[in-house]
Structures are given as C-alpha cells and as structure tokens.
Write a protein that holds these residues in place. Structure first.
Motif, PDB file in Angstrom:
ATOM      1  N   THR A  93       0.659  -1.147  -0.025  1.00  0.00           N
ATOM      2  CA  THR A  93      -0.087  -0.087   0.225  1.00  0.00           C
ATOM      3  C   THR A  93       0.829   1.294  -0.064  1.00  0.00           C
ATOM      4  OG1 THR A  93      -1.792  -1.196   1.085  1.00  0.00           O
ATOM      5  CG2 THR A  93      -1.872   1.117   1.175  1.00  0.00           C
ATOM      6  N   ALA A  94       0.586   2.106  -0.891  1.00  0.00           N
ATOM      7  CA  ALA A  94       1.281   3.415  -1.018  1.00  0.00           C
ATOM      8  C   ALA A  94       0.503   4.681  -0.738  1.00  0.00           C
ATOM      9  CB  ALA A  94       1.909   3.525  -2.283  1.00  0.00           C
ATOM     10  N   ILE A  95       0.918   5.599   0.180  1.00  0.00           N
ATOM     11  CA  ILE A  95       0.215   6.943   0.325  1.00  0.00           C
ATOM     12  C   ILE A  95       1.251   8.174  -0.274  1.00  0.00           C
ATOM     13  CG2 ILE A  95      -0.633   8.157   2.080  1.00  0.00           C
ATOM     14  CD1 ILE A  95      -0.714   5.545   3.757  1.00  0.00           C
ATOM     15  N   GLY A  96       0.797   8.837  -0.850  1.00  0.00           N
ATOM     16  CA  GLY A  96       1.433   9.866  -1.515  1.00  0.00           C
ATOM     17  C   GLY A  96       0.680  11.137  -2.029  1.00  0.00           C
ATOM     18  N   SER A  97       1.195  11.996  -2.508  1.00  0.00           N
ATOM     19  CA  SER A  97       0.566  13.294  -3.162  1.00  0.00           C
ATOM     20  C   SER A  97       0.276  12.837  -4.586  1.00  0.00           C
ATOM     21  CB  SER A  97       1.257  14.550  -3.081  1.00  0.00           C
ATOM     22  OG  SER A  97       1.742  14.896  -1.462  1.00  0.00           O
ATOM     23  N   ARG A  98      -1.111  13.333  -4.994  1.00  0.00           N
ATOM     24  CA  ARG A  98      -1.521  12.802  -6.172  1.00  0.00           C
ATOM     25  C   ARG A  98      -0.790  13.776  -7.414  1.00  0.00           C
ATOM     26  NH1 ARG A  98      -6.190   9.901  -8.607  1.00  0.00           N
ATOM     27  NH2 ARG A  98      -5.632   9.637 -10.602  1.00  0.00           N
ATOM     28  N   SER A  99      -0.658  13.076  -8.443  1.00  0.00           N
ATOM     29  CA  SER A  99      -0.077  13.823  -9.602  1.00  0.00           C
ATOM     30  C   SER A  99      -1.245  15.048  -9.969  1.00  0.00           C
ATOM     31  CB  SER A  99      -0.047  12.903 -10.841  1.00  0.00           C
ATOM     32  OG  SER A  99       0.181  13.737 -11.938  1.00  0.00           O
ATOM     33  N   ILE A 100      -0.848  16.168 -10.331  1.00  0.00           N
ATOM     34  CA  ILE A 100      -1.723  17.375 -10.740  1.00  0.00           C
ATOM     35  C   ILE A 100      -2.251  17.102 -11.878  1.00  0.00           C
ATOM     36  CG2 ILE A 100      -1.615  19.659 -11.464  1.00  0.00           C
ATOM     37  CD1 ILE A 100       0.267  20.047  -9.219  1.00  0.00           C
ATOM     38  N   GLY A 102      -2.930  14.242 -13.122  1.00  0.00           N
ATOM     39  CA  GLY A 102      -4.011  12.947 -13.135  1.00  0.00           C
ATOM     40  C   GLY A 102      -3.477  11.825 -13.861  1.00  0.00           C
ATOM     41  N   ASN A 103      -2.018  11.832 -14.027  1.00  0.00           N
ATOM     42  CA  ASN A 103      -1.273  10.659 -14.127  1.00  0.00           C
ATOM     43  C   ASN A 103      -1.624   9.652 -13.102  1.00  0.00           C
ATOM     44  OD1 ASN A 103      -0.419  11.955 -16.169  1.00  0.00           O
ATOM     45  ND2 ASN A 103       1.775  12.506 -15.344  1.00  0.00           N
ATOM     46  N   LYS A 104      -1.402   8.280 -13.447  1.00  0.00           N
ATOM     47  CA  LYS A 104      -1.340   7.410 -12.198  1.00  0.00           C
ATOM     48  C   LYS A 104      -0.012   7.260 -11.569  1.00  0.00           C
ATOM     49  CE  LYS A 104      -5.209   4.969 -14.453  1.00  0.00           C
ATOM     50  NZ  LYS A 104      -5.818   6.206 -14.690  1.00  0.00           N
ATOM     51  N   SER A 105       0.213   8.469 -10.746  1.00  0.00           N
ATOM     52  CA  SER A 105       1.401   8.410 -10.175  1.00  0.00           C
ATOM     53  C   SER A 105       1.070   9.314  -8.970  1.00  0.00           C
ATOM     54  CB  SER A 105       2.668   9.072 -10.788  1.00  0.00           C
ATOM     55  OG  SER A 105       2.263  10.515 -11.358  1.00  0.00           O
ATOM     56  N   ILE A 106       1.985   9.249  -7.708  1.00  0.00           N
ATOM     57  CA  ILE A 106       1.904   9.890  -6.580  1.00  0.00           C
ATOM     58  C   ILE A 106       3.450   9.892  -5.982  1.00  0.00           C
ATOM     59  CG2 ILE A 106      -0.375   8.932  -5.862  1.00  0.00           C
ATOM     60  CD1 ILE A 106       1.073   6.968  -3.940  1.00  0.00           C
ATOM     61  N   TRP A 107       3.843  10.932  -5.326  1.00  0.00           N
ATOM     62  CA  TRP A 107       4.934  11.215  -4.516  1.00  0.00           C
ATOM     63  C   TRP A 107       4.862  10.560  -3.142  1.00  0.00           C
ATOM     64  CZ3 TRP A 107       9.455  13.019  -6.112  1.00  0.00           C
ATOM     65  CH2 TRP A 107      10.374  13.038  -4.941  1.00  0.00           C
ATOM     66  N   LEU A 108       5.805  10.000  -2.959  1.00  0.00           N
ATOM     67  CA  LEU A 108       5.870   8.971  -1.802  1.00  0.00           C
ATOM     68  C   LEU A 108       5.879   9.898  -0.548  1.00  0.00           C
ATOM     69  CD1 LEU A 108       6.858   6.343  -0.413  1.00  0.00           C
ATOM     70  CD2 LEU A 108       9.197   7.271  -0.494  1.00  0.00           C
ATOM     71  N   LYS A 109       4.834   9.178   0.196  1.00  0.00           N
ATOM     72  CA  LYS A 109       4.768   9.558   1.773  1.00  0.00           C
ATOM     73  C   LYS A 109       5.281   8.611   2.598  1.00  0.00           C
ATOM     74  CE  LYS A 109       3.055  13.888   1.172  1.00  0.00           C
ATOM     75  NZ  LYS A 109       4.394  14.942   1.254  1.00  0.00           N
ATOM     76  N   LYS A 110       4.624   7.301   2.261  1.00  0.00           N
ATOM     77  CA  LYS A 110       4.871   6.176   2.890  1.00  0.00           C
ATOM     78  C   LYS A 110       4.396   4.938   2.066  1.00  0.00           C
ATOM     79  CE  LYS A 110       2.100   6.528   6.590  1.00  0.00           C
ATOM     80  NZ  LYS A 110       1.509   6.209   8.113  1.00  0.00           N
ATOM     81  N   VAL A 111       4.984   3.788   2.353  1.00  0.00           N
ATOM     82  CA  VAL A 111       4.630   2.383   1.849  1.00  0.00           C
ATOM     83  C   VAL A 111       4.768   1.577   2.871  1.00  0.00           C
ATOM     84  CG1 VAL A 111       5.604   0.502   0.254  1.00  0.00           C
ATOM     85  CG2 VAL A 111       5.931   3.030  -0.472  1.00  0.00           C
ATOM     86  N   ARG A 112       3.490   0.715   2.713  1.00  0.00           N
ATOM     87  CA  ARG A 112       3.491  -0.236   3.987  1.00  0.00           C
ATOM     88  C   ARG A 112       3.414  -1.642   3.047  1.00  0.00           C
ATOM     89  NH1 ARG A 112      -1.651   1.127   5.429  1.00  0.00           N
ATOM     90  NH2 ARG A 112      -0.688   2.968   6.306  1.00  0.00           N
ATOM     91  N   ARG A 113       4.108  -2.610   3.836  1.00  0.00           N
ATOM     92  CA  ARG A 113       4.172  -4.095   3.300  1.00  0.00           C
ATOM     93  C   ARG A 113       2.772  -4.635   3.894  1.00  0.00           C
ATOM     94  NH1 ARG A 113      10.104  -6.266   3.245  1.00  0.00           N
ATOM     95  NH2 ARG A 113       9.301  -7.520   1.611  1.00  0.00           N
ATOM     96  N   SER A 114       2.706  -6.079   3.256  1.00  0.00           N
ATOM     97  CA  SER A 114       1.650  -6.592   3.917  1.00  0.00           C
ATOM     98  C   SER A 114       1.769  -6.982   5.272  1.00  0.00           C
ATOM     99  CB  SER A 114       1.179  -7.881   3.122  1.00  0.00           C
ATOM    100  OG  SER A 114       2.321  -8.734   2.804  1.00  0.00           O
ATOM    101  N   ASP A 115       2.880  -6.860   5.712  1.00  0.00           N
ATOM    102  CA  ASP A 115       3.526  -7.301   7.049  1.00  0.00           C
ATOM    103  C   ASP A 115       3.334  -6.334   8.376  1.00  0.00           C
ATOM    104  OD1 ASP A 115       5.703  -6.059   6.677  1.00  0.00           O
ATOM    105  OD2 ASP A 115       6.975  -7.641   7.138  1.00  0.00           O
ATOM    106  N   GLY A 116       2.957  -5.186   7.480  1.00  0.00           N
ATOM    107  CA  GLY A 116       2.726  -4.032   8.547  1.00  0.00           C
ATOM    108  C   GLY A 116       4.160  -3.009   8.484  1.00  0.00           C
ATOM    109  N   THR A 117       5.100  -3.359   8.060  1.00  0.00           N
ATOM    110  CA  THR A 117       6.352  -2.593   7.904  1.00  0.00           C
ATOM    111  C   THR A 117       6.005  -1.400   7.136  1.00  0.00           C
ATOM    112  OG1 THR A 117       7.595  -4.717   7.979  1.00  0.00           O
ATOM    113  CG2 THR A 117       8.867  -2.602   7.428  1.00  0.00           C
ATOM    114  N   GLU A 118       6.481  -0.397   7.642  1.00  0.00           N
ATOM    115  CA  GLU A 118       6.465   0.981   6.889  1.00  0.00           C
ATOM    116  C   GLU A 118       7.632   1.570   6.608  1.00  0.00           C
ATOM    117  OE1 GLU A 118       3.671   3.524   9.095  1.00  0.00           O
ATOM    118  OE2 GLU A 118       2.019   2.519   8.127  1.00  0.00           O
TER     119      GLU A 118
END
Length: 143
Positions: A93-100, A102-118
């Motif tokens: 799961t990735a959380i970030g700032s959306r492309s202005i 409208g591209n399918k891209s974001i600027w990284l805030k955080k990435v979370r693995r399925s085991d919860g590691t961020e």
C-alpha cells in the motif's frame, strides 16, 4: 568585474533550473492525498528520483500500473531501502501526493508492506524525529 558579473548570471540561471527540478508541487499536489494498494512490480532505486511500480485493480476490475516517485537512492538507502526489499507479487500500500496532471502517479509519503512494515519519505521521517525530540524537551521530567 566582468568575470564576477558573468559568474553571477550563470549562477542565477542554473539556480532557477535546479530549483525548478526540485519543485515537486509543480507535478504533485501536496493537498491531495492518494492511497493505492496493489501488487508490487519493480523498484527502480536510482538518482535523482526513485520509482516504485504497483499494479492496482481499478473499480472496473482492470489492472492499472501506478508509479510511486520518491527521493533518490542515497537518501532512501540511508534509511534501509535496497534494490531487493520487495518481492514481485507482494501486496503493498502506498500513500502519497497525487499527480496534478491526473497521471497514475503519486509522490511518496509512505509505503506499507503486507506485514505492516512501513517505509516513510525521509523528509517525513526526519520531521517525525525532530518533533519527538521537541516533545521530549517540553514534557516535564520526573524527579
């Protein structure tokens, strides 16, 4: 004197170019937070910017490839990132700032693995450390 003026002009030209390169807000909207979850595809841990690709299933059931862009390799490697940290097919799961745009891209805030590691954007991680230390200084100590 002429050399000083010439050097000043060159500096002004290149400083604006370098500043434009680092103006993420020209590409990503810091006020629009996007969360995407999908299957990890590939991590391109490079300079000047890292790119993480995730296949995301949209509302119509079609797979869309999203790009999560972040700081360069050195900045992330200092915080434990490496070329083999994710396994192809792994859910992330990735959380970030959306492309202005409208591209399918974001600027990284955080990435979370399925085991919860961020893994957090280094600037955010640094700010969290600063805030924790500031809070510790302001809390009364037990005597």
């Amino acid at each position: 004197m002429k050399v000083t003026i010439a050097v000043s002009i060159v500096f002004l030209i290149f400083s604006s170019i370098l500043n434009a390169h680092h103006a993420r807000t020209a590409v990503y909207d810091p006020n629009v937070r996007e969360t995407i979850a999908g299957t990890f595809v590939i991590l391109s841990l490079t300079n000047p910017h890292t790119r993480l690709y995730i296949d995301v299933t949209n509302d119509n059931g079609k797979i869309e490839r999203w790009m999560v862009e972040g700081p360069g390799k050195l900045s992330l490697a200092r915080r434990g990132w490496n070329d083999n940290m994710f396994t192809p097919g792994e859910t992330v799961t990735a959380i970030g700032s959306r492309s202005i745009a409208g591209n399918k891209s974001i600027w990284l805030k955080k990435v979370r693995r399925s085991d919860g590691t961020e893994y957090v954007d280094p600037r955010m991680a640094d700010q969290l450390v600063i805030e924790r230390k500031r809070l510790q200084r302001t809390l009364p100590t037990k005597q």
